[in-house]
Design an enzyme around this catalytic site. Structure first.
Site, PDB file in Angstrom:
ATOM      1  N   HIS A   1     -12.385   8.636 -44.307  1.00  0.00           N
ATOM      2  CA  HIS A   1     -12.096   9.990 -43.830  1.00  0.00           C
ATOM      3  C   HIS A   1     -13.357  10.774 -43.452  1.00  0.00           C
ATOM      4  O   HIS A   1     -13.269  11.894 -42.940  1.00  0.00           O
ATOM      5  CB  HIS A   1     -11.320  10.764 -44.896  1.00  0.00           C
ATOM      6  CG  HIS A   1     -10.314  11.717 -44.335  1.00  0.00           C
ATOM      7  ND1 HIS A   1     -10.220  12.012 -42.997  1.00  0.00           N
ATOM      8  CD2 HIS A   1      -9.350  12.469 -44.933  1.00  0.00           C
ATOM      9  CE1 HIS A   1      -9.257  12.883 -42.788  1.00  0.00           C
ATOM     10  NE2 HIS A   1      -8.709  13.185 -43.952  1.00  0.00           N
ATOM     11  N   ARG A   2     -14.533  10.197 -43.675  1.00  0.00           N
ATOM     12  CA  ARG A   2     -15.752  10.882 -43.250  1.00  0.00           C
ATOM     13  C   ARG A   2     -15.876  10.896 -41.727  1.00  0.00           C
ATOM     14  O   ARG A   2     -16.452  11.809 -41.157  1.00  0.00           O
ATOM     15  CB  ARG A   2     -16.987  10.190 -43.853  1.00  0.00           C
ATOM     16  CG  ARG A   2     -17.125  10.359 -45.348  1.00  0.00           C
ATOM     17  CD  ARG A   2     -18.301   9.558 -45.887  1.00  0.00           C
ATOM     18  NE  ARG A   2     -18.118   8.118 -45.696  1.00  0.00           N
ATOM     19  CZ  ARG A   2     -18.972   7.194 -46.116  1.00  0.00           C
ATOM     20  NH1 ARG A   2     -20.084   7.569 -46.758  1.00  0.00           N
ATOM     21  NH2 ARG A   2     -18.748   5.908 -45.923  1.00  0.00           N
TER      22      ARG A   2
END
Length: 484
Positions: free
Chosen positions: A455-456
């Site tokens: 999710h970065r």
């Protein structure tokens, strides 16, 4: 006399386990003859000797774990001095053979070719000599040479492959202390693992030596590469060991090789990349119909045609439409590295643990080329011969729990990547088709897909679009022609 030292295989590997000696003391060897099979944290590899000569001493026993650079065999090459190249060095400063113990450890993993036959251009000659011939010996077999002066019976014994027992290190030590060759002990339990009670029975005359062709330890037969089989029916092909109450109440198994490396990688991935997982259920009836047509194609008769192949092809299209999932986060540089190539990883369950070889430049392959690459990948993984180069450089991975009859899962991202797709079992299920007055329930082929992503760099929109595209391609494979 020169010592042959365990070569440095690269890929961050620092140790290996001696699996099987291909030579004995007194054997004559020639340059590039295979002398030993070792296992590291990635695969099995046969090591060639870089000199001509006679084997004078084996400095490590089968089952011993040896660090890279440690002498493992002494060779008399006739000049009494060190030989140039090949990991060999003069005996001065080498390990005292008396320090080598007979306590075997459980198998570790892989010394793999980092150079093709003939060595790597531009590398030092010593390194080339150590690695020469690796590609040539892949998949070959080596027979033990007849000892000089051996009788007919001794020569026949040399030519007969010896059964290798499967046992924990404490049990091997127990056998050694009692003067028993553990390879002559038959395991009583269904797992094929030799226990102390089996050794006691052997000493008391209650067990006979196993025939040369017997199963050497009863290792479970691993399933093929995950997802490389026909649609799962709920029954796994994996032969699981059963609970054995005939021996010790507990056993401790050293975590080494592939399992150790996998554990470290998964912990690192789980606690460094923020995982998000999404799911979707898909009607793949058209995909299954396509597979049946492809199987009937005479041009594809020798290849593995299955749902995983279609998913792999769909992955190449979906990644092209959503290139952001084919990137990786560089923590040190605080940058996103966008890959403009696709190396497709396929998780493979093997007798030595889970490995993830990848197909290089999968996006440039047509369906037949992809099928050929996956067929080779399966055969190599099943043989435990997947090389480190084949497991490095992956950009996105498929793991198929469907081969075990499992519907879905939340996979952990393979280190160095940002997304992994989980492929569930393909089942016949009731499904609503049509709309309005035409709406009805029909039996359809249905599966579940899941994608875990970092999710970065992959937000919910990108992850959802990628998964939706993948599902659409499996629901209607003809879309691949329009989207390619």
């Amino acid at each position: 006399m020169p010592e042959f030292k365990l070569p440095d295989p690269g890929e961050g590997l620092v140790e290996a386990t001696i699996i099987q000696w291909k030579v004995a003391v007194g054997d004559t060897v020639k340059t590039n003859d295979i002398v030993v099979e070792v296992e590291t944290a990635k695969s099995l590899v046969e090591l060639p000797i870089p000199w001509d000569g006679t084997v004078t001493e084996l400095l490590a026993a089968e089952g011993d774990e040896v660090e890279v650079g440690t002498p493992i065999v002494l060779i008399d090459n006739g000049d009494g001095g060190g030989a140039s190249g090949g990991g060999g060095a003069a005996a001065s400063g080498g390990n005292d053979p008396a320090e080598v113990t007979d306590e075997a450890t459980a198998a570790s993993d892989d010394l793999v070719p980092t150079a093709p036959e003939g060595g790597q251009g531009g590398t030092e000659s010593k390194r080339e000599a150590m690695l020469v011939g690796y590609g040539a010996i892949e998949g070959s077999t080596t027979r033990r040479k007849r000892r000089r002066g051996a009788s007919g019976a001794e020569a026949e014994a040399d030519a007969t492959p010896q059964r290798k027992a499967k046992a924990s290190p404490p049990v091997r030590k127990y056998a050694q202390d009692r003067g028993v060759d553990i390879n002559q002990v038959t395991a009583a339990g269904p797992t094929g693992i030799v226990r102390r009670s089996d050794i006691d029975a052997f000493v008391d005359g209650g067990s006979s030596p196993a025939a040369p062709g017997d199963d050497p330890g009863g290792a479970p037969t691993a399933p093929e590469v995950e997802g490389a089989s026909a649609p799962a029916t709920g029954a796994s092909a994996y032969q699981r060991p059963v609970l054995d109450r005939s021996g010790e109440r507990e056993e401790r198994i050293d975590v080494k090789g592939v399992r150790k490396m996998t554990a470290q990688a998964m912990v690192g991935s789980a606690f460094s990349a923020p995982h998000v997982t999404e799911f979707i259920t898909v009607d793949v009836t058209r995909t299954m119909e396509l597979i049946e047509r492809l199987k009937a194609d005479r041009a594809l008769r020798d290849l593995r045609i299955n749902p995983l192949l279609v998913l792999a092809k769909a992955m190449t299209v979906a990644v092209r439409r959503n290139p952001g999932v084919n990137a990786v986060w560089d923590e040190d540089a605080q940058q996103i590295v966008q890959r403009n190539y696709l190396n497709l990883g396929i998780a493979a369950a093997t007798p030595r643990g889970l490995v993830v070889p990848n197909i290089k430049d999968a996006d440039l392959m047509d369906l037949r080329q992809l099928a050929e690459a996956m067929t080779d990948l399966v055969a190599t993984a099943k043989a435990g011969r997947t090389q480190p180069a084949d497991m490095s450089g992956g950009t996105i991975t498929i793991t198929n729990v469907g081969v075990f009859g499992v519907d879905t899962g939340t996979p952990i991202i393979n280190p160095g990547e940002s997304a992994i797709v989980c492929f569930g079992a393909v089942r016949r299920m009731p499904w609503v088709v049509g709309s309005g007055e035409q709406e009805r329930i029909e039996p359809r082929w249905v599966t579940q897909l899941a994608v875990s992503f970092d999710h970065r760099l992959i937000d919910g929109e990108l992850g959802s679009m990628f998964l939706a595209d993948l599902a659409a391609l499996l629901e209607d494979p003809a879309r691949a022609l329009a989207w390619a």
